[in-house]
Structures are given as C-alpha cells and as structure tokens.
Design a protein around this motif. Structure first.
Motif, short mmCIF file in Angstrom:
data_model
loop_
_atom_site.label_atom_id
_atom_site.label_comp_id
_atom_site.label_asym_id
_atom_site.label_seq_id
_atom_site.Cartn_x
_atom_site.Cartn_y
_atom_site.Cartn_z
N CYS A 60 -12.43 -3.40 4.15
CA CYS A 60 -11.66 -4.55 3.75
C CYS A 60 -11.24 -4.58 2.88
CB CYS A 60 -12.22 -6.61 4.37
SG CYS A 60 -13.03 -5.66 6.16
N ILE A 61 -11.60 -3.58 1.28
CA ILE A 61 -10.74 -3.56 0.40
C ILE A 61 -9.70 -2.33 0.16
CG2 ILE A 61 -10.92 -3.20 -2.02
CD1 ILE A 61 -14.00 -3.63 -1.93
N LEU A 62 -7.69 -2.93 -0.02
CA LEU A 62 -7.43 -2.10 -0.42
C LEU A 62 -6.77 -1.39 -1.76
CD1 LEU A 62 -5.33 -0.19 1.21
CD2 LEU A 62 -3.40 -1.42 0.63
N SER A 63 -6.90 -0.74 -2.61
CA SER A 63 -5.96 -0.88 -4.17
C SER A 63 -5.17 -0.33 -3.97
CB SER A 63 -7.34 -0.59 -4.65
OG SER A 63 -8.22 -0.78 -4.42
N PHE A 64 -4.45 -0.50 -5.53
CA PHE A 64 -2.90 0.47 -5.20
C PHE A 64 -2.78 0.18 -6.75
CE2 PHE A 64 -0.35 -2.83 -4.91
CZ PHE A 64 -0.37 -4.38 -5.05
N SER A 65 -1.36 1.29 -7.51
CA SER A 65 -1.40 1.06 -8.70
C SER A 65 0.20 1.20 -8.30
CB SER A 65 -1.62 2.05 -9.66
OG SER A 65 -1.76 3.62 -9.07
N GLY A 66 0.89 0.81 -9.69
CA GLY A 66 2.43 1.34 -9.39
C GLY A 66 3.07 1.08 -10.82
N LYS A 67 3.98 0.87 -11.35
CA LYS A 67 4.60 1.29 -12.29
C LYS A 67 3.72 0.41 -13.46
CE LYS A 67 9.48 3.09 -11.33
NZ LYS A 67 9.18 2.03 -9.88
N ASP A 68 3.57 -0.85 -13.29
CA ASP A 68 3.23 -1.83 -14.30
C ASP A 68 2.52 -2.42 -13.33
OD1 ASP A 68 2.82 -3.71 -16.24
OD2 ASP A 68 5.06 -4.87 -15.87
N THR A 69 0.94 -2.01 -13.29
CA THR A 69 0.16 -2.25 -12.62
C THR A 69 -0.72 -3.96 -13.25
OG1 THR A 69 -1.03 -0.35 -11.64
CG2 THR A 69 -1.93 -1.90 -11.45
N GLU A 70 -0.56 -4.04 -14.48
CA GLU A 70 -1.30 -4.95 -14.80
C GLU A 70 -0.07 -6.19 -14.84
OE1 GLU A 70 -3.56 -5.01 -19.05
OE2 GLU A 70 -3.77 -3.30 -18.96
N GLY A 71 0.64 -5.81 -15.48
CA GLY A 71 1.97 -6.85 -15.15
C GLY A 71 2.22 -7.35 -14.13
N LEU A 72 1.93 -6.64 -12.35
CA LEU A 72 2.46 -7.09 -11.54
C LEU A 72 1.37 -8.05 -11.03
CD1 LEU A 72 3.23 -7.01 -8.67
CD2 LEU A 72 2.32 -5.07 -8.68
N PHE A 73 -0.25 -7.85 -11.51
CA PHE A 73 -1.37 -8.46 -11.49
C PHE A 73 -0.86 -9.96 -11.58
CE2 PHE A 73 -5.46 -10.07 -13.35
CZ PHE A 73 -5.64 -9.90 -12.17
N ARG A 74 -0.75 -9.76 -13.12
CA ARG A 74 -0.15 -11.03 -14.13
C ARG A 74 0.74 -11.91 -13.51
NH1 ARG A 74 -0.82 -8.22 -18.83
NH2 ARG A 74 1.47 -7.98 -18.61
N LYS A 75 2.13 -11.19 -12.70
CA LYS A 75 2.90 -11.70 -12.07
C LYS A 75 2.11 -12.19 -10.58
CE LYS A 75 7.41 -10.53 -9.45
NZ LYS A 75 8.03 -9.54 -8.88
N LEU A 76 1.59 -11.70 -9.66
CA LEU A 76 0.98 -12.69 -8.86
C LEU A 76 0.07 -13.70 -9.45
CD1 LEU A 76 -0.23 -8.68 -6.87
CD2 LEU A 76 1.32 -10.31 -6.36
N ARG A 77 -0.98 -13.54 -9.84
CA ARG A 77 -1.51 -14.78 -10.84
C ARG A 77 -0.74 -15.79 -10.82
NH1 ARG A 77 -6.63 -14.96 -11.91
NH2 ARG A 77 -7.25 -16.30 -12.50
N LYS A 78 0.32 -15.66 -10.88
CA LYS A 78 1.30 -16.70 -11.63
C LYS A 78 1.75 -17.77 -10.44
CE LYS A 78 5.27 -17.03 -14.64
NZ LYS A 78 6.29 -16.03 -15.23
N HIS A 79 1.96 -17.00 -9.42
CA HIS A 79 2.27 -17.05 -8.28
C HIS A 79 1.25 -17.68 -7.82
CE1 HIS A 79 6.15 -15.59 -9.57
NE2 HIS A 79 7.03 -16.52 -8.51
N ASN A 80 0.19 -17.61 -7.51
CA ASN A 80 -0.97 -17.86 -7.49
C ASN A 80 -1.13 -16.96 -6.50
OD1 ASN A 80 -1.61 -20.55 -8.84
ND2 ASN A 80 -1.16 -21.97 -7.72
N ILE A 81 -1.46 -16.06 -7.08
CA ILE A 81 -2.04 -15.45 -6.28
C ILE A 81 -2.99 -14.29 -6.06
CG2 ILE A 81 -1.65 -12.31 -4.04
CD1 ILE A 81 1.46 -14.12 -3.76
N ILE A 82 -4.02 -14.37 -6.38
CA ILE A 82 -4.92 -13.85 -6.74
C ILE A 82 -5.74 -13.07 -6.55
CG2 ILE A 82 -7.79 -14.93 -7.52
CD1 ILE A 82 -5.27 -16.75 -7.74
N THR A 83 -5.74 -11.67 -7.17
CA THR A 83 -6.49 -10.36 -6.35
C THR A 83 -7.44 -10.15 -7.81
OG1 THR A 83 -4.66 -9.13 -7.73
CG2 THR A 83 -4.11 -9.53 -4.99
N SER A 84 -7.22 -8.43 -7.64
CA SER A 84 -8.61 -8.07 -8.79
C SER A 84 -7.78 -6.99 -9.73
CB SER A 84 -10.16 -7.89 -8.28
OG SER A 84 -10.10 -9.10 -7.48
#
Ligand SMILES: Cc1ncc(COP(=O)(O)O)c(C=O)c1O
Length: 379
Positions: A329-353
């Motif tokens: 039940c865990i799915l991981s993925f990366s992209g061009k700017d993974t850290e930036g995307l992670f922060r963007k999701l948090r800013k929109h109240n979507i909490i991942t790790s």
C-alpha cells in the motif's frame, strides 16, 4: 473507475482533518481515529471517576482483546502475541533472546530500515557476525539470500514491506527457505500489517515485531510481537519482569518471588503498560477489524492505481515494483524536482513523505479517489 467503496466513506468522519488536509503518509505515522481519541479520554475518565474501582479488570481485559485482535490480523493464536511498546523492542526480544554464539551469522537486507539493523549489529559485541544481503535494484533478492546462507547462518531478519519503495517480500518462499535451512525467521511487519493480508503460519515466520503507530492507527508507545508456538528455537526472555508472570489479577500478596513465566508470549511483557495508549490501540484495532484488512488492501491499492495510471503517462519514474506479488500500500516515485514537488504538495495540504529521493504515497481506507485526483492535478 471510482475505487472508493461507499461503505468505507462512512469512516471519513473518524478523521476530521480530511476536509482540509489530504493525509497520504501512513507509512510515517497514523492519525488517530475519533473513536480512539474518545477511548483515550475514557481511560483518563476512569482514573478520575467511579470506574476507577474496576481498573485492573478493565485494563487486563483490554490487553487480552489486543492480543486476540492482533493474533487474528496475522492468523496466529492469541497466546502467541504480546503487547509491547514499539517494533524495536520486539526485534530486541529476538536478538537477545536467541542465545546466539560467537561466529553465528545473522542476515539482513542492505536496504533495511535501521530499526531492524541496530538490534542485530549490536550483537557484534558478542562475536556474532552480521551480514547484509545485497539487494537488486533496491529490492530484496532471493538468489542473493541463497548465496549468503551458510552453515553458520542462524537468523534472517527482514521487513515484510520495505519502508521507502513499498517492496513486499515473498514471505512464503523465504519462510520455506528458512524452514529448510533451520534459520530463525524474524519479520518487521510495521509497513504491511494492518493494510495487507498476512498468514504467519503459512509463511513459517518465527517472530514478528510490529509498532502500532503507523498503519494500525494507534499511538506511539504501542505495538505487538508474535512468537510462534512452533518457533525453531526457544526465545529466552532476556528482560523479564513482574508482569511476565500470572498474578490472576490478585495483587493482594506480592511477596511471591518464584512464580513461573507465562507459558505464552505474554512472558515478554515486563511491567506496567502505557494504559492510555492501550485504550487507544484497543479502539483502533477494533476499527481495523470492522473495516477488514482485505478491504483496506484492495481500496488502498485501487487508489494507488489511479496515481500509477497518471505517473505512467507523465515524465515520472515509479520506484516501486508493480507486480502483484510485490505490491503493497506504498507507492514511491521521483521526478525532475522531487523535493520541490514534495514541498508544493505540502503547501497544498497534501501530506506525503520524502524517502530516499522519492515521494512516498501511502493511503489508508478512509482516503478517497477525489483526494488522489487532487494529488494528480498538482503533479
Ligand atoms: C520498516 C520499519 N521498521 C520499524 C520502524 C519503526 O520502529 P519503532 O516502532 O521501533 O520506532 C519503521 C518506521 O518508523 C519502519 O519503517
């Protein structure tokens, strides 16, 4: 396809933050269901109200229930489970209880969570050899396991599901190998138990250690261990305490210093329990039993299917394995700017790790297809 089963939506109200926050980080920690919060309050009420007169009985009944519910979750017997405070405690029960001798070998994975390495590397002070089985593309590899096993190998300790990429190991095949080679099989269950079906008997597991703070939606300070009644070797309780023996709820004469340890796994429970968390855990386990592990697994994986479909179309790299035998039940993925995307999701109240360079998405039964859609929109 809308994978959200209508009967699951009724549980949304257990998680009041869901109208503001999309929480997809259950592999990090579990939020507290409302009913478990209420149960925790009830514990404190017991301490200050008239229920105080029955405290011992109520508490010990709840502990019995927890042993039974955790046993049921993994297809074990209640007398094979014990209530502990975290995964690491359970792993140490095995590491110190197995009476390993200098030269004996313990095998681990080279992509293991450190909670399941330090209890074992600590045994080097006794002359025990600890070896890390090389992974293949960051996944546990059975051929490499077979190459690493020799006559001195006494223990294999591995996670059911790898914490960073969600790789579910083939417990059945590995359990069979351990059986044939007389290797004590220890499983850190925390990333899979509570969201995936597991049958410890079929997989011939000797000991499971499992914290309650993630997928079991309990609080930190809770957990359980399973010690098989058919375990390959006996585990000596290297820590032992007054609650490892049977007082039959009669604490009127405590000068009994030679009581026998419980014959059950309860002998590994050593002293006063974190009772408020026991109330929490009891309630959360009841909720999971009500929802059903099979439903949790199919729902969470159906939500992840929506994400996978999108990631495949776009420029993302899925770092999890997708074959059904290895999916969790865990799915991981990366992209061009993974850290930036992670922060963007948090800013929109979507909490991942963010783990090992990838975004880790870990939904539970109360998450919805709409929430996945919100995440997908932001990608
Ligand atoms: C695989 C695994 N094992 C263990 C733990 C935690 O161990 P403990 O319950 O001892 O803190 C984690 C995460 O925190 C984990 O991902």
């Amino acid at each position: 396809m809308n994978p959200a089963k209508p009967e699951l939506s009724k549980y949304r109200s257990e998680f009041p933050f869901t109208d503001r926050v999309t929480f997809l980080a259950h592999a990090s920690f579990g939020p507290l269901p409302q009913r478990s919060w209420k149960a925790t309050e009830e514990y404190y009420d017991c301490l200050r109200l008239e229920q105080i007169k029955d405290m011992d009985k109520v508490a010990f009944d709840k502990l019995d229930d927890i042993r039974a519910m955790t046993a049921q979750m993994i297809h074990a017997k209640p007398e094979e489970t014990a209530v502990v405070t975290n995964t690491s405690y359970g792993l140490n029960v095995a590491a110190w209880g197995l009476d390993l001798k200098p030269g004996d070998k313990v095998l681990l994975s080279d992509v293991e969570f450190p909670g399941n390495t330090y209890p074992w590397t600590n045994l080097r002070q006794k002359g025990v050899t600890v070896e890390f089985v090389p992974s293949k593309n960051k996944c546990f590899d059975i051929d490499n396991l077979l190459r690493a096993i020799d006559a001195r190998t006494k223990v294999l300790a591995i996670s059911f599901v790898q914490f960073f990429n969600g790789f579910k190991i083939d417990l059945k095949t590995i359990g069979q190998i351990c059986e044939e080679k007389d290797i004590f099989f220890v499983v850190d269950g925390i990333q899979g138990i509570g969201n995936l079906e597991i049958d410890v008997k079929e997989c011939k597991i000797d000991l499971v250690a499992n914290g309650g703070q993630k997928w079991l939606l309990s609080s930190p300070g809770t957990g359980f261990i399973y010690v098989s009644s058919e375990a390959k070797r006996e585990i000596n309780p290297s820590f032992f305490g007054w609650l490892g023996v049977d007082w039959k709820l009669d604490f009127s004469d405590l000068f009994k210093f030679d009581l026998e340890p419980f014959p059950s796994a309860r002998k590994f429970e050593i002293g006063t329990y974190p009772y408020s968390q026991i109330w929490t855990m009891h309630s959360s386990l009841q909720l999971l039993a009500e929802v059903g592990i099979r439903n949790i697994q199919s729902h969470s994986q159906a939500l992840l299917d929506l994400l996978i479909e999108h990631l495949r179309k776009k420029d993302y790299h899925i770092t999890s394995r997708l074959e059904s035998d290895h999916r969790s039940c865990i799915l991981s993925f990366s992209g061009k700017d993974t850290e930036g995307l992670f922060r963007k999701l948090r800013k929109h109240n979507i909490i991942t790790s963010l783990r090992e360079g990838a975004i880790r998405v870990a939904p539970h039964f109360y998450n919805t297809a709409d929430e996945m859609e919100k995440l997908i929109q932001l990608l």
